[in-house]
Design an enzyme around this catalytic site. Sequence first.
Site, PDB file in Angstrom:
ATOM      1  N   GLU A   1     -10.885  11.019  -0.608  1.00 50.53           N
ATOM      2  CA  GLU A   1     -10.222  10.030  -0.149  1.00 50.53           C
ATOM      3  C   GLU A   1     -10.397  10.183   1.493  1.00 50.53           C
ATOM      4  OE1 GLU A   1      -6.569   8.489  -1.172  1.00 50.53           O
ATOM      5  OE2 GLU A   1      -6.824   8.781  -3.322  1.00 50.53           O
TER       6      GLU A   1
ATOM      7  N   GLU B   1      -3.016  12.565  -6.962  1.00 49.90           N
ATOM      8  CA  GLU B   1      -2.215  13.357  -5.826  1.00 49.90           C
ATOM      9  C   GLU B   1      -0.733  13.722  -6.612  1.00 49.90           C
ATOM     10  OE1 GLU B   1      -1.647  10.613  -2.672  1.00 49.90           O
ATOM     11  OE2 GLU B   1      -3.733  11.550  -1.878  1.00 49.90           O
TER      12      GLU B   1
HETATM   13  C1  GLA Z   1      -3.313   8.042  -0.889  1.00 54.01           C
HETATM   14  C2  GLA Z   1      -3.545   7.701  -2.395  1.00 54.01           C
HETATM   15  C3  GLA Z   1      -4.161   6.452  -2.340  1.00 54.01           C
HETATM   16  C4  GLA Z   1      -3.704   5.646  -1.350  1.00 54.01           C
HETATM   17  C5  GLA Z   1      -3.968   6.352   0.095  1.00 54.01           C
HETATM   18  C6  GLA Z   1      -3.562   5.097   1.182  1.00 54.01           C
HETATM   19  O1  GLA Z   1      -4.181   9.106  -0.590  1.00 54.01           O
HETATM   20  O2  GLA Z   1      -4.238   8.529  -3.363  1.00 54.01           O
HETATM   21  O3  GLA Z   1      -3.929   6.047  -4.029  1.00 54.01           O
HETATM   22  O4  GLA Z   1      -2.451   5.374  -1.467  1.00 54.01           O
HETATM   23  O5  GLA Z   1      -3.204   7.174  -0.012  1.00 54.01           O
HETATM   24  O6  GLA Z   1      -3.634   5.893   2.200  1.00 54.01           O
END
Ligand code: GLA
Length: 669
Positions: free
Chosen positions: A312, A153
């Site tokens: 994710e 991210e």
């Molecule tokens: C993000 C991050 C993860 C985690 C999730 C939690 O998408 O990439 O590492 O922190 O959020 O919801």
Amino acid sequence: MTTKAPWSDGPLCYGGDWNPEQWPPHVWREDIALMRDAGVNLVTVGVFAWSRLEPEPGRHTLDWLDRILDLLHPAGIRAALATPTASPPPWFSLRHPDALPVTADGVRLTHGSRDTYCAAAPAYRDAARSIAGVLATRYADHPALALWHVHNEYGTTCHCPHAEAAFRRWLTGRYGDLDALNDAWVTSFWSQHYTDWAQVGTPRATQYLANPGQLLDFRRFWSDTLLSAYTEQRALLRAANPAVPVTTNCVLGDWVPIDHARWAREVDVVTIDHYPTTADLGAEEQTAFAADLARGWARHGAGHAAPWLLAESAPNQIHTAGRMHTKEPGRMTRHSLAHVARGSAGVMFFQWRAPAGGAERFHSAVVSHAGADTRVFREATDLGAALARLAGTAPGRVEASVAIAYDAASGWALRHPGMPRAGLDHPGEAAAAHRALWHAGVAADVVPPGTPLDGARLLVLPALYLASDATIDWVRRHVDAGGHLLVTWLSGVANEHARVRLGGYPGAYRDLLGVRVEEFHPLADDEEVPLTGGGTGRIWSERVHLAGAETVRAYAGGVLDGRPAITRRRVGDAYVWYVSTRPDDDTYRRLLTEAARLAGATPTCPDAPPGVEAVRRHDTDGSLLYLLNHTDRPQRVPAAGFELLTGATVDGVLTVAPGGVAVVREEPS
Ligand code: GLA
């Protein structure tokens, strides 16, 4: 973007983030056995493992990762192997204090969380390349490796001296000389005229409102700087084995200084992380919007329909502001298959196993603190079986004949201070248009300006504030080709530098729309202005003059009483609409449905009952109809073909279980 994704014609990807570095080896074996039970075939490994891979500068401890990949491979589970550069170890901070990020207020952050680095600091970039290079050398040919997952991210900013110097270099590249920068930023205002590059800095905390052009370029600079941090890692990974695709997972949200459309060209597959933020039906609306957005980026990057991947998602929770809401049974499957329906090459969760401690110890997981004898694990296993039955159905093209334009920079520019109203929100307006169509059952693409619009009968510009000459040309070409257009308030008001286009709003489109807006009348949060024909306008209103268009709805009350609110102009056989306020949800749904109908864009499944979402995908074998029942009652939907999840033949009508999903391989008509 290349098309070498290994999943293109195989099984859908299924799995999630797995953090074996948090557990002793006996748990690794247990995890792999459970993954096999659940049908997992891909895990993202090592995302935050830097301190376990390089506990001291230059000393690498990779044995544990060797063992992990060697355990995964014979189990038939592949790895999306991450570079751990989103979380430098504590030694990095102590050794390179100059590489720690500085906020706009001048506060230097330190380690203790994650993402504590400045991506413009040479020491950080060196350390990131170094660890990525070590992983590339060691694992590029490992048979378990399916995908490189760079970083996590990308989205940080910084105001340290390294960042400031890099910002100046970037601005020099963009503008060439200071005259061009002064002109773009309109520095004649408030005596901001720059006479030396040394005077130009990052938008640090200042006395009153900052310069909008500077704020906008700061975001763009970070998007490009973070992109170069990604591409230099990608170069190392590709050099080690060009056959392995490379990507990075994108976080959504207009706080993120990432122009995803631009990034889409640099990844081998677009991936997004998606977490709805509301527990009501809004979660389903947001899921559909995010998936359509990802599909639009993938198409923009590839120049044609392309698969993308949900990297994710949360198996069992929705994190609303301040509260974790447990997903109701069936909801995880509906959210997951809503993404697959819209072209995701699979379903990945954050996370596989819940950690025993750490900041995210209560975040969603397939294997929870209670273990695997749980509802969520059983649902995940059922989902794995469902995805296996859909093997070979990705990617395909989603049927949609409305396109909604989405532009990161327009979102950033509307957030600037000194706008006529707080809370102006281009992504929110794009989502509102999408939601209105979603409730009407009309499928929409969400695309960055410039994306080929093949198939779009209606183009919607939702508060698309910035309009470069290239964007104007893109819109005109759509209309010249016979396409319909619907433009909402604040679109095309400024050029790409956030400099206002003069002569009456919206400067970019007023001739095309046949209107001229003289004055804004922003509304208060709780204010509504009635419209003729029923319904109300919210957030915004304007003094609109007709200049070739006709009034469809007028304001009915207040200072704009009787003046045009929604207009329409005929161009050839098409209509171009202007909407100068945000109609209430019901009025907006009816308006967009009518504009879509006139353009020839009809619902995907016209007889689907309310609450049943329908998405149709075309592939080389014909068409697939995804039906998602968001209600708590069985729903009967007209369909014919073969239902892939149950293996049942569908002969005219299909009953979709409460909260359930059906996927019909349709009979050719
Ligand atoms: C993000 C991050 C993860 C985690 C999730 C939690 O998408 O990439 O590492 O922190 O959020 O919801």
